[in-house]
Design an enzyme around this catalytic site. Sequence first.
Site, PDB file in Angstrom:
ATOM      1  N   GLU A  66      10.858  -9.499 -20.058  1.00 30.31           N
ATOM      2  CA  GLU A  66      10.186  -8.641 -21.047  1.00 30.31           C
ATOM      3  C   GLU A  66      11.208  -8.193 -22.095  1.00 30.31           C
ATOM      4  OE1 GLU A  66       8.581  -5.369 -18.829  1.00 30.31           O
ATOM      5  OE2 GLU A  66       7.432  -6.679 -17.524  1.00 30.31           O
TER       6      GLU A  66
ATOM      7  N   LEU B 139       0.843  -1.202   0.000  1.00 30.71           N
ATOM      8  CA  LEU B 139       0.000   0.000   0.000  1.00 30.71           C
ATOM      9  C   LEU B 139       0.875   1.247   0.000  1.00 30.71           C
ATOM     10  CD1 LEU B 139      -3.151   0.187  -0.026  1.00 30.71           C
ATOM     11  CD2 LEU B 139      -3.003   0.905   2.360  1.00 30.71           C
ATOM     12  N   GLY B 140       1.756   1.312  -1.005  1.00 28.76           N
ATOM     13  CA  GLY B 140       2.548   2.534  -1.226  1.00 28.76           C
ATOM     14  C   GLY B 140       1.705   3.524  -2.015  1.00 28.76           C
ATOM     15  N   ARG B 141       2.402   4.425  -2.714  1.00 30.85           N
ATOM     16  CA  ARG B 141       1.674   5.501  -3.395  1.00 30.85           C
ATOM     17  C   ARG B 141       0.777   4.961  -4.503  1.00 30.85           C
ATOM     18  NH1 ARG B 141       7.053   9.158  -3.213  1.00 30.85           N
ATOM     19  NH2 ARG B 141       7.910   7.188  -3.897  1.00 30.85           N
ATOM     20  N   ILE B 142       1.272   3.959  -5.252  1.00 31.58           N
ATOM     21  CA  ILE B 142       0.449   3.413  -6.334  1.00 31.58           C
ATOM     22  C   ILE B 142      -0.636   2.502  -5.756  1.00 31.58           C
ATOM     23  CG2 ILE B 142       0.485   1.900  -8.365  1.00 31.58           C
ATOM     24  CD1 ILE B 142       3.277   3.082  -9.012  1.00 31.58           C
TER      25      ILE B 142
ATOM     26  N   HIS C 279       3.567  -4.086 -20.548  1.00 32.00           N
ATOM     27  CA  HIS C 279       4.190  -3.141 -19.594  1.00 32.00           C
ATOM     28  C   HIS C 279       3.925  -1.696 -20.036  1.00 32.00           C
ATOM     29  CE1 HIS C 279       7.711  -2.493 -16.572  1.00 32.00           C
ATOM     30  NE2 HIS C 279       6.845  -1.497 -16.509  1.00 32.00           N
TER      31      HIS C 279
ATOM     32  N   ARG D  70       4.104  -3.143   5.072  1.00 39.15           N
ATOM     33  CA  ARG D  70       5.070  -3.423   6.145  1.00 39.15           C
ATOM     34  C   ARG D  70       4.507  -3.046   7.507  1.00 39.15           C
ATOM     35  NH1 ARG D  70      10.162  -2.112   2.557  1.00 39.15           N
ATOM     36  NH2 ARG D  70       8.866  -0.339   2.092  1.00 39.15           N
ATOM     37  N   SER D  71       3.645  -2.023   7.531  1.00 37.71           N
ATOM     38  CA  SER D  71       2.997  -1.639   8.790  1.00 37.71           C
ATOM     39  C   SER D  71       1.565  -1.221   8.485  1.00 37.71           C
ATOM     40  CB  SER D  71       3.757  -0.493   9.448  1.00 37.71           C
ATOM     41  OG  SER D  71       3.752   0.609   8.572  1.00 37.71           O
TER      42      SER D  71
ATOM     43  N   ASP E 227       0.508  -6.828 -16.500  1.00 40.36           N
ATOM     44  CA  ASP E 227       1.192  -5.803 -17.305  1.00 40.36           C
ATOM     45  C   ASP E 227       2.698  -6.017 -17.273  1.00 40.36           C
ATOM     46  OD1 ASP E 227       1.163  -3.331 -18.831  1.00 40.36           O
ATOM     47  OD2 ASP E 227       1.949  -2.311 -17.059  1.00 40.36           O
TER      48      ASP E 227
ATOM     49  N   ARG F 244       6.337  -5.578 -10.962  1.00 39.51           N
ATOM     50  CA  ARG F 244       7.436  -6.166 -11.723  1.00 39.51           C
ATOM     51  C   ARG F 244       7.154  -7.659 -11.831  1.00 39.51           C
ATOM     52  NH1 ARG F 244       8.512  -1.811 -13.138  1.00 39.51           N
ATOM     53  NH2 ARG F 244      10.418  -0.614 -12.869  1.00 39.51           N
TER      54      ARG F 244
HETATM   55  C1  8YV Z   1       8.773   2.125 -16.985  1.00 41.00           C
HETATM   56  C2  8YV Z   1       7.880   1.519 -14.865  1.00 41.00           C
HETATM   57  O1  8YV Z   1       9.693   2.935 -16.376  1.00 41.00           O
HETATM   58  O2  8YV Z   1       8.083   3.559 -13.708  1.00 41.00           O
HETATM   59  C3  8YV Z   1       8.283   2.352 -13.718  1.00 41.00           C
HETATM   60  O3  8YV Z   1       8.824   1.776 -12.756  1.00 41.00           O
HETATM   61  O4  8YV Z   1       7.844   0.352 -14.798  1.00 41.00           O
HETATM   62  C4  8YV Z   1       7.523   2.128 -16.165  1.00 41.00           C
HETATM   63  O5  8YV Z   1       6.899   3.345 -16.032  1.00 41.00           O
HETATM   64  C5  8YV Z   1       8.577   2.483 -18.392  1.00 41.00           C
HETATM   65  O6  8YV Z   1       8.445   1.264 -19.026  1.00 41.00           O
HETATM   66  C6  8YV Z   1       9.709   3.244 -19.012  1.00 41.00           C
HETATM   67  O7  8YV Z   1      10.862   2.467 -19.084  1.00 41.00           O
END
Ligand code: 8YV
Length: 313
Positions: free
Chosen positions: A261, A152-155, A279, A175-176, A256, A232
Amino acid sequence: MTSPKVLAIGSYTPIDATALTEDLQAQILPNWDAVAALSTDDRANVVAVAYKGHHAFGGDRMDLFPNLKLIANFGVGYDAIDVSAATPRGIKVTNTPDVLNDDVADTAVALLLSQCRALRQGEELVRSGNWSKGDLPLNRKVSGGKVGILGLGRIGREIADRLAAFKMDIHYYARSEKDTPGWTFHADPVALAEAVDFLVVALVGGKETEKFVSRQVLEALGPRGVIVNISRGTTIDEEAMIQALQNGTLGGAGLDVFLNEPNIDPRFAALENVALQPHQGSGTVETRAAMGQLQRDNIANFLNGTALLTPVN
Ligand code: 8YV
């Protein structure tokens, strides 16, 4: 003419390439093979690298540039850059956080809906002209379901906020525990997966989170469970996930990000129960422009001797 102090490595849009060359007098090289062709003198002049890509940037590559002081990453995730090698070399690392939160969160929601509502299959039915032969099989309701956010970070927070508007019951692992009234905290990812129908992975990448979504987490999510990953490929035990998707012990996936990749495991393409994207989480014109600007602003501040905007180390 002296060779550039700023080297940009990666594939940049024409707008970014123009700004890099005009504003920062950068030299742009598409990849590490091109870097290998630089002369020793040219490499010695480089003090800052604008980096875009997911290929490893480790200590050995840092040592190609004896005067390197800054690596400005294009992206929030900097797992490709070995920060533990950069710091003792006196190299600062920056990234591009926050400006992409909305797009990546939108992508997570889109993948969840796409997988559950069979959007690809529906579109294929319409485009193929086969609709007259029969309707799309009924699919899966998302709104009102139970969703787990792993990280539960910013994204992760942006994803949870969006799914709360879908009247979903929000569970999370972090983590908390956070101050999020009405949302349920789980200290263990397996317990989180057991409690929900849908699991969205929003962890940071890197060694620490490798295969954090283990075979046990996937088993706990179960045959009705759907996993979404916008973080990732490394965060999930991909082999275990493919097997679980093949044998039905995991219901579905919206992905994604992948290992290796863009040459991903070919077994994904043969699966009916997955929604796949290349991605492209941050891949809008607007957000990529903001990422490029933040990358360049960090370099400009470094060259001017002012504080870095988004330092990592
Ligand atoms: C990539 C991303 O950076 O911000 C990230 O961590 O995974 C993407 O936004 C984008 O593929 C550009 O390389």
